[in-house]
Design an enzyme around this catalytic site. Structure first.
Site, short mmCIF file in Angstrom:
data_model
loop_
_atom_site.label_atom_id
_atom_site.label_comp_id
_atom_site.label_asym_id
_atom_site.label_seq_id
_atom_site.Cartn_x
_atom_site.Cartn_y
_atom_site.Cartn_z
N LYS A 29 24.63 -2.07 -2.62
CA LYS A 29 25.15 -3.17 -3.45
C LYS A 29 24.14 -4.30 -3.61
CE LYS A 29 29.94 -3.78 -3.31
NZ LYS A 29 31.20 -4.01 -2.63
N LYS A 87 39.82 -5.22 -6.64
CA LYS A 87 38.53 -4.54 -6.75
C LYS A 87 37.41 -5.47 -6.35
CE LYS A 87 39.90 -0.57 -8.40
NZ LYS A 87 41.14 -0.61 -7.64
N ASP A 88 36.34 -4.88 -5.81
CA ASP A 88 35.20 -5.66 -5.31
C ASP A 88 34.64 -6.61 -6.36
OD1 ASP A 88 33.90 -3.96 -2.69
OD2 ASP A 88 35.32 -2.94 -4.00
N LYS A 89 34.15 -7.74 -5.88
CA LYS A 89 33.50 -8.70 -6.75
C LYS A 89 32.08 -8.26 -7.08
CE LYS A 89 32.34 -13.61 -7.01
NZ LYS A 89 32.61 -14.94 -6.46
#
Length: 348
Positions: A29, A87-89
């Site tokens: 990420k 949901k992920d940022k």
């Protein structure tokens, strides 16, 4: 001691690995496009009704921020906006939102799009979108600067047989901070913020589940059932207990069923005998959290300890490896990757 209420950093990565801790390292990420998530709705949209389903691609925003944006530009209350999962940022995610809209009105959707929000489609449906109403999520993940691609590929091949269904680190908050809130609640502090309270309870419950899974791996009972075990039926929330037999072992082998562990709450623990003894031993140090979950009226439930990533594939791209797979709703991509690779600490 669990009762000490000062804020501390938690180790939320001490749980056992199924195949030993991986040696391979990679960057994870580094930018949003390294982690792409695609929600899979578990049902067909009717095309009519008073809920407008918006399929949105968001980049570098969390789900709540999109909800707030939609409420603002469509002139709605926050509670009129539905979503299926957080949901992920730090990701690009394609997810569904629902907005309650009068059947006769044609809302102006032109203000929805921003640099970080793209509207992919809009379709009407007869029901609001509820949390968890998903078949699953598809992931495309770029692991950068992999230290040993062949070793990583070997670990991924092993992972196709399944990994521990741990709750991932996101569940516990930054440095496990949601667990500090659980401790403050346990010590009698009233938390007014409903969302924060929910995060704290969910973190404590997930931690207990992970403890049991880890204990089973340590005792070599991840694949091997114990007398008194409770099995969950793949692809459903139903579970049952049965004496260990060749038939049960064959069903475990074919992943038609899997062993389950408790999601703690009020009510009777479903396991008996050896299985129950293992669960209670693993949870002995966490009595305060068990009490907290019971007092807050969560019910005893079960969750499979085994996670199968569907359609797990990978390809190399210079120093990187691109991994893709589909998971059932409520399961964590990081739990699949954890068995295969160690993430280098980000330089942020």
């Amino acid at each position: 001691n669990l009762m000490s209420v000062e804020f501390k950093d938690w180790d939320v990565d001490h749980w056992a690995y199924l195949n030993g801790k991986p040696e391979v390292e990679a960057d994870f990420k580094r930018e949003p496009k390294d982690f792409i998530v695609d929600e899979k709705l578990g049902f067909e949209l009717t095309g009519e009704g008073e809920n407008l389903f918006l399929h949105i691609e968001k980049t570098g925003l969390n789900t709540q921020q999109v909800c707030q944006h939609l409420a603002k530009v469509l002139n709605k209350r926050l509670r009129d906006i539905g979503y299926a999962g957080l949901k992920d940022k730090q990701a690009i995610t394609r997810q569904w939102f629902s907005v309650q809209v009068n059947v006769k009105s044609e809302p102006d959707l032109s203000a929805i799009e921003t640099e970080q929000i793209k509207l992919l489609s809009a379709t009407r449906h007869n029901k609001k979108l509820r949390v968890g109403a998903l078949a699953g999520n598809g992931f495309i993940i770029r692991l950068r600067n992999v230290s040993d691609q062949q070793a990583l590929i070997a670990r991924l091949q092993t992972a196709t047989a399944g990994v521990p269904n741990y709750f991932g680190p996101q569940r516990f908050g930054i440095k496990g901070n949601n667990l500090n809130w659980a401790n403050r609640m346990s010590s009698g502090e009233q938390i007014r913020d409903k969302k924060l309270k929910g995060f704290a309870l969910s973190a404590a419950r997930s931690y207990l589940f992970n403890q049991v899974v880890s204990e089973r791996i340590a005792k070599d009972h991840f694949e091997q059932p114990l007398e008194g075990d409770v099995y969950s039926l793949s692809g459903s929330n139903s579970y049952f207990s049965e004496t260990i037999s060749d038939a049960i072992l064959a069903r475990l082998q074919s992943h038609d069923i899997s062993i389950s562990a408790p999601l703690w709450g009020d009510g009777e623990l479903a396991t008996e005998g050896e299985a129950r003894a293992l669960e209670l031993t693993a949870l002995t140090p966490f009595q305060t959290w068990q009490n907290l979950l019971q007092e807050n009226a969560l019910e005893q439930e079960r969750r499979s300890i085994h996670l199968m990533a569907e359609d797990l594939k990978w390809q190399t791209d210079n120093e990187d490896l691109i991994v893709s797979f589909i998971l059932p709703t409520g399961c964590f991509a990081t739990s699949v990757l954890r068995e295969c690779v160690r993430f280098r600490e980000s330089s942020e």
